[in-house]
Design an enzyme around this catalytic site. Sequence first.
Site, PDB file in Angstrom:
ATOM      1  CG  PHE A 162       0.129  -1.969  -2.971  1.00 53.36           C
ATOM      2  CD1 PHE A 162       0.768  -0.779  -2.648  1.00 53.36           C
ATOM      3  CD2 PHE A 162      -0.507  -2.667  -1.954  1.00 53.36           C
ATOM      4  CE1 PHE A 162       0.752  -0.285  -1.341  1.00 53.36           C
ATOM      5  CE2 PHE A 162      -0.517  -2.186  -0.646  1.00 53.36           C
ATOM      6  CZ  PHE A 162       0.100  -0.992  -0.342  1.00 53.36           C
ATOM      7  CG  ASP A 220      -0.227  -9.992  -2.273  1.00 53.82           C
ATOM      8  OD1 ASP A 220      -1.313 -10.185  -1.684  1.00 53.82           O
ATOM      9  OD2 ASP A 220       0.501  -9.003  -2.063  1.00 53.82           O
ATOM     10  CE  LYS A 252      -5.897  -4.299   1.668  1.00 58.16           C
ATOM     11  NZ  LYS A 252      -4.762  -4.449   0.777  1.00 58.16           N
TER      12      LYS A 252
HETATM   13  C1  LIG Z   1      -3.323  -4.240   1.061  1.00 55.77           C
HETATM   14  C2  LIG Z   1      -2.379  -5.141   0.384  1.00 55.77           C
HETATM   15  C3  LIG Z   1      -1.184  -5.552   1.012  1.00 55.77           C
HETATM   16  C4  LIG Z   1      -0.734  -5.016   2.338  1.00 55.77           C
HETATM   17  O1  LIG Z   1      -1.638  -5.260   3.364  1.00 55.77           O
HETATM   18  P1  LIG Z   1      -1.557  -4.414   4.734  1.00 55.77           P
HETATM   19  O2  LIG Z   1      -2.507  -5.120   5.648  1.00 55.77           O
HETATM   20  O3  LIG Z   1      -2.005  -3.017   4.403  1.00 55.77           O
HETATM   21  O4  LIG Z   1      -0.155  -4.461   5.198  1.00 55.77           O
HETATM   22  C5  LIG Z   1      -0.390  -6.456   0.335  1.00 55.77           C
HETATM   23  N1  LIG Z   1      -0.718  -6.926  -0.872  1.00 55.77           N
HETATM   24  C6  LIG Z   1      -1.854  -6.552  -1.510  1.00 55.77           C
HETATM   25  C7  LIG Z   1      -2.186  -7.129  -2.848  1.00 55.77           C
HETATM   26  C8  LIG Z   1      -2.721  -5.628  -0.913  1.00 55.77           C
HETATM   27  O5  LIG Z   1      -3.812  -5.230  -1.554  1.00 55.77           O
END
Ligand SMILES: *Cc1c(COP(=O)(O)O)cnc(C)c1O
Length: 407
Positions: free
Chosen positions: A147, A232, A261
Amino acid sequence: MTAAVHTRSSADLISAEEPVLAHNYHPLPVVVAHAEGTWVEDVEGRRYLDMLAGYSALNFGHRHPALIEAAHRQLDRLTLTSRAFHNDRLAEFAQRLAQLTGLDMVLPMNTGAEAVESAIKVARKWAYEVKGVPADRATIVVAAENFHGRTTTIVSFSTDETARTGFGPFTPGFRIVPYNDLAALEAAVDDTTAAVLLEPIQGEAGVVIPDEGYLTGVRELTRRKGCLFIADEIQSGLGRTGRTLAVEHESVVPDMLLLGKALGGGIVPVSAVVARRDVLGVLRPGEHGSTFGGNPLAAAVGMAVVELLETGEFQRRATELGVVLRDGLSELVGKGVLGFRARGLWAGVDIDPVFGTGREISERLMREGVLVKDTHGSTIRLAPPLTITGDELRGALGVLEKVLTRD
Ligand SMILES: *Cc1c(COP(=O)(O)O)cnc(C)c1O
């Protein structure tokens, strides 16, 4: 927390959303009006323990005093300049964030998906300018069940059909390999590969933790093959797992690190690509940007987040309370819990489907005053604010036990 004074009921507000709000979410039927620390309060004044923390956007809890103060002070002075001009907050934020993560340079953006998109662009440019990949031939290797966000390019390499169906045509240039499989990764990386993009722990997939040695292996492989390792850490980073970064559990330093986040302190969207100078240095004026990226309000809040993390207190709490979480969940195995994966204050819990879907379990927990989010099937995710106390955490586990014994 002040008692909520509302003329409209939860049911009324929920039904008012239906005709005017896009149906791209299916929220639990709770309407939050106030929050402080680990607790939220709905419009009727019912209190709930927040065991999701905005998917880790609220690592420091709701309205952490130091973060709220930093935001207030900045609101009274300067909020936005655009990058057409310098602002007096950005340099220090970038410097301290680079220092915290052990890297050199920062590209400030807003949302997580934007950080991922930015890293893809940087990796491709790096591949053409530094590695010498022929024009438009660069590939990026990603993991199944990933994700990374919701843009058209990012869903192009998702393996979740719900996230993809109906949104093509897709962006080419991605190869998908199984997660936690070094041999498959080795086979997929070739002379065209710009980067390997991975979550050190797969959050949305259900808090999937790779085998010990996997991240070290990815680091060794990418170095040997001459491509970048992009981690990520938008969900796994900034204290959640008991370290500032989840890659630290294997002492791995990626070439590019993606944060988001919790970097916004639960107040404003703040994301960043943090990387070595020889990587982020490929960007020149005009080639990439964002109107809001690096705005002074975001920088002030992000700086206050970095200051909280510099104390080490939240990483320590996640480690110590992570033991409470792990012990509590261990006791539920065989009593409604099939199994779980946990690191720090983060757990994916597989509930025996005889107790219902993850959604049904989440609704039952909500009625008992605990907010969580289901992922796939009968898996629920626990990710409380890192400010949670041992008693609050044991209380939440007690509620889970109650919900799983009643049927
Ligand atoms: C939430 C998330 C994203 C995307 O972040 P947004 O601020 O919702 O665009 C990307 N990578 C990971 C691992 C995430 O948990």
